[in-house]
Design an enzyme around this catalytic site. Structure first.
Site, PDB file in Angstrom:
ATOM      1  N   ASP A  91       0.898  -1.101   0.194  1.00  0.00           N
ATOM      2  CA  ASP A  91      -0.108  -0.028   0.061  1.00  0.00           C
ATOM      3  C   ASP A  91       0.628   1.209  -0.048  1.00  0.00           C
ATOM      4  O   ASP A  91       2.043   1.111   0.173  1.00  0.00           O
ATOM      5  CB  ASP A  91      -0.916  -0.173   1.139  1.00  0.00           C
ATOM      6  N   ASP A 108     -11.020   2.073  -2.810  1.00  0.00           N
ATOM      7  CA  ASP A 108     -11.689   1.872  -1.722  1.00  0.00           C
ATOM      8  C   ASP A 108     -12.975   1.918  -1.632  1.00  0.00           C
ATOM      9  O   ASP A 108     -13.738   1.573  -0.840  1.00  0.00           O
ATOM     10  CB  ASP A 108     -11.091   2.578  -0.765  1.00  0.00           C
TER      11      ASP A 108
HETATM   12  C1  DGJ Z   1      -5.832   1.861   1.665  1.00  0.00           C
HETATM   13  C2  DGJ Z   1      -5.971   0.434   1.062  1.00  0.00           C
HETATM   14  O1  DGJ Z   1      -6.701   1.080  -0.123  1.00  0.00           O
HETATM   15  C3  DGJ Z   1      -7.302  -0.074   1.925  1.00  0.00           C
HETATM   16  O2  DGJ Z   1      -7.590  -1.178   1.067  1.00  0.00           O
HETATM   17  C4  DGJ Z   1      -6.629  -0.727   2.967  1.00  0.00           C
HETATM   18  O3  DGJ Z   1      -5.524  -1.497   2.874  1.00  0.00           O
HETATM   19  C5  DGJ Z   1      -6.265   0.524   3.847  1.00  0.00           C
HETATM   20  N1  DGJ Z   1      -5.139   1.453   3.137  1.00  0.00           N
HETATM   21  C6  DGJ Z   1      -5.302   0.230   5.430  1.00  0.00           C
HETATM   22  O4  DGJ Z   1      -4.687   1.316   5.855  1.00  0.00           O
END
Ligand code: DGJ
Length: 742
Positions: free
Chosen positions: A483, A552
């Site tokens: 990430d 997300d």
């Molecule tokens: C952003 C990501 O897009 C999410 O899926 C998740 O992993 C969060 N970060 C966790 O902090």
């Protein structure tokens, strides 16, 4: 192969050096007809055979003018008679324009020579063809400064990669203010540009508009999370708005995980110049004599069969060449982010494993929140940088979770964000000089975090060890989600000191260095590319990653649009799509939307009713059966959500014996009526049985065509009523279309 090319390159330079010395005055460029006008068309050099860069259906052709400059003379469908490439209009579009001379539109390259001269006069030297790669060498008419244009073709997919390599042997450093990976010229009746923009949770929204006279720029200056607002893709239609299955379309993208720029310059003659490459924003490159600077590749496909064919070309190219292990099956995960956020402990996680087993999934993916001791990661305010287990949450360590998952027949994956640091972390206090931040100014946080300085080899070493040490210690870790939750702002590298010019470029190279090193040791470990949703989705990073997280926003209605946008450039096997509890749509709708790409789950399985659990486990089984078709089949987008209150698409396998159709209604109006939809890609003479699958618990198909047999001819001409019955919003259908042999 690169090394061989470089050796030949020097040989070419030496030859030209001799030629230039012999004739003190370089050939004249064509003069403008009127002062202030653009230069006139060049006369082709007598006897020069055009340079053809060809794929199965497309040719990009260059000609050398009598003035010694290189001109693009053709980009379009291949001609049957190659001699006719020279029969077109006199070459007018100089292929790779140096700034500072008579062409005052957007240059391909701007340099300041060692003596301060800010101009570049590039002339053709020679070209070489090695296998599927053509290199055209250009050199300044006076200065020992050379540019090599590389073109690598993928004939079957009609895809070309093109990049630029620069060298010089001037007395001191030369400053490259900007250099394109590609310049393409067009003369078309009506340019229309489709771009993909958005923001957090609204990625890849498509927008098409005509290109009028003047300059239009699609770019990013965000560094680490470069695609958050503008994604590095475009589609260009040359004869009015782009159509799905016909018309000339070029689809382009830069394989670069950093700042990019696509510049579209329409001049007074309505010619279009597309200049693609690294964004020159705060990025001058100082090049030492004898060193090379190589741009990232621009990847493009051209077709006369519309956006659909452009996407299929890129999908097939990506599966073979563009994405790591693109020909391998993918794992189907249960992720815990939406279900728990950082609020979990060992027992809760082990309890969740049972849900993954009941759904029949492959993998449990532990997300953010498992690390940090002195600064525990109980929310996003602390812990980034301290990659040891939180002993209160995971007293028995990750190894215990790996073993427990294994006992249940599950693989175990882990979330990391190794390029970032929270001020509330041990790392922040131990290595303040490893952080990007401006001198004499307050730190600027986004999501309470700062970016580590990957320009610094010591930081690259650290990031490499975060991943390597974890994989060495807990050897059962079978998957990584990488990430990256903030863009760069206030970017200043303590390591670069006074030479900040290369920060954005060096950072991306630092990121690639770490990944390349990891990939040597772990060549097939599946890894998901993620950046606070889809903030990093490009073919530069996907050389090292097997898939990516698009957004997300997992509300299935929104996802129809988001996944639609990504489908223009990426194959379904690479687009992660998880069933979650977000939004108000039914479980069936959420499942059908996730199933059209790479299915996964991020849901509290123990909250499903027995009927929902049975439906979901069946859906996973169905997905396993269909995933080769969905992931690697030919995608036909049938009805766009941007044009109607519904969407439909289908995948067809390479033998045209099996297809699957997904159809969704969106925010429909009262008494809205939808027409039948012609299918595509089938064999007209084939006989196909249409079967609705993935039915909601306790329901049966209301489609009168269900379980009937039709010819491919009929299905592609008369079509199917894909959205039958009374039309409600957010309703979905999946049809399995199989060959009927009797
Ligand atoms: C952003 C990501 O897009 C999410 O899926 C998740 O992993 C969060 N970060 C966790 O902090």
């Amino acid at each position: 192969m690169r090394r061989r090319t470089a050796a030949m390159f020097f040989c070419a330079v030496a030859l030209v050096g001799a030629a230039a010395a012999a004739s003190a005055r370089p050939a004249e460029r064509p003069a403008p007809a009127q002062p202030g006008e653009r230069p006139a068309a060049a006369q082709p050099a007598p006897g020069f055979a055009p340079i053809r860069i060809e794929t199965t259906h497309v040719a990009l052709v260059f000609t050398v003018g009598a003035d010694g400059s290189l001109y693009q003379s053709w980009l379009g469908p291949r001609l049957a008679d190659t001699a006719e490439y020279a029969a077109g209009p006199a070459p007018r579009h100089e292929a790779f324009i140096g700034a500072g001379l008579s062409d005052l539109a957007e240059p391909a390259i701007t340099v300041t020579h060692a003596d301060g001269n800010p101009s570049l006069d590039l002339r053709y030297v020679r070209h070489e063809v090695t296998g599927n790669e053509t290199v055209i060498y250009l050199k300044d008419s006076v200065y020992p400064f050379t540019v090599a244009l590389h073109f690598k073709t993928f004939a079957d997919q009609d895809v070309t990669e093109t990049w630029t390599e620069i060298r010089h042997s001037e007395k001191k450093v030369v400053t490259i203010e900007e250099v394109a990976s590609s310049v393409l010229h067009f003369d078309g009746p009506g340019y229309h540009l489709t771009e993909f923009h958005g923001g957090y949770a609204s990625e890849m929204q498509m927008e098409e508009s005509p290109l009028e006279n003047g300059v239009r720029i699609l770019d990013s200056k965000l560094g680490t999370r470069p695609d958050m607002y503008q994604a590095p893709f475009f589609m260009l239609s040359l004869d009015g708005p782009a159509r799905e299955e016909n018309g000339p379309v070029l689809a382009g993208t830069l394989a670069w995980t950093g700042n990019f720029r696509f510049l579209f310059d329409v001049d007074e003659r309505h010619s279009l110049r597309v200049v693609s490459g690294i964004n020159p924003y705060r990025s001058p490159v100082t090049l030492e004599p004898g060193r090379a600077f190589t741009t990232p590749p621009f990847i493009f496909t051209y077709t006369t069969n519309g956006k659909g064919q452009a996407s299929r070309n890129l999908h097939h190219w990506a599966a073979r060449y563009g994405i790591m292990d693109g020909d391998q099956p993918r794992l189907t995960p249960l992720n815990n982010w939406e279900a728990t956020h950082t609020g979990f402990d060992e027992q809760k996680l082990v309890g969740l494993f049972d849900g993954a087993v009941r759904l029949g999934l492959d993998l449990f993916l532990l997300d953010d929140g498992w690390f940090g001791d002195k600064y525990p990661r109980d929310n996003d305010k602390a812990g980034l940088g301290d990659w040891m287990e939180n002993p209160r949450k995971l007293p028995d360590g990750l190894g215990y979770l790996v073993r427990e998952a294994d006992k249940k027949g599950l693989r175990f994956g882990i979330w990391l964000e190794p390029e970032m640091v929270n001020p509330a972390s041990e790392l922040y206090h131990a290595h303040p000089d490893w952080i990007l931040r401006l001198p004499n100014r307050p730190e600027q946080y986004q999501r309470n975090q700062l970016v580590l300085d990957l320009c610094n080899p010591a930081v690259q070493e650290y990031v490499y060890h975060v991943v390597h040490d974890l994989l060495q210690r807990d050897t059962g870790i079978a998957y990584i989600k990488w990430d990256c939750n903030r863009p760069m702002t206030d970017a200043w590298s303590p390591f670069l000191g006074e030479h900040q010019g290369s920060l954005y470029i060096d950072y991306t190279h630092g990121f690639y260095n770490v990944l390349a090193r990891l990939r040597k040791e772990y060549p097939h470990l599946p890894m998901m590319l993620c950046a606070g949703g889809g903030g990093r989705t490009d073919y530069g990073a996907l050389r090292y990653f097997t898939e990516f997280w698009p957004s997300d926003n997992t509300d299935a209605l929104e996802r129809v649009f988001i996944q639609w946008g990504y489908s223009c450039f990426f194959p379904a096997f690479s687009i992660c799509a998880h069933v979650t509890s977000m939004g108000r749509e039914s479980l069936k709708f959420r499942t059908d939307v996730a199933m059209m790409d790479k299915l996964g789950y991020d849901i509290q399985v123990d909250r499903l009713t027995p009927e929902e659990l049975t439906f979901s486990a069946n859906a996973v089984r169905t997905y396993r059966r269909l995933s080769p078709l969905i992931g690697w089949g030919d995608l036909y987008r049938l009805v766009s959500p941007y044009e109607e209150h519904r969407a439909a698409l289908m995948y067809v396998d390479s033998t045209r014996t099996h297809a699957v159709v997904f159809a969704y209604t969106l925010q429909t109006r009262h008494q809205e009526f939808f027409y039948r939809v012609p299918l595509r890609g089938l064999d007209p003479s084939g006989r196909y049985r249409v079967k609705e699958i993935n039915l909601a618990p306790g329901t049966h198909s209301v489609n009168p065509d269900d379980d009937k047999v039709f010819s491919g001819d009929f299905l592609m001409k008369a079509g199917l009523q894909l959205t039958p019955g009374r039309i409600n919003p957010a309703t979905s259908w999946v049809y399995d279309i199989t060959t009927e042999n009797d």
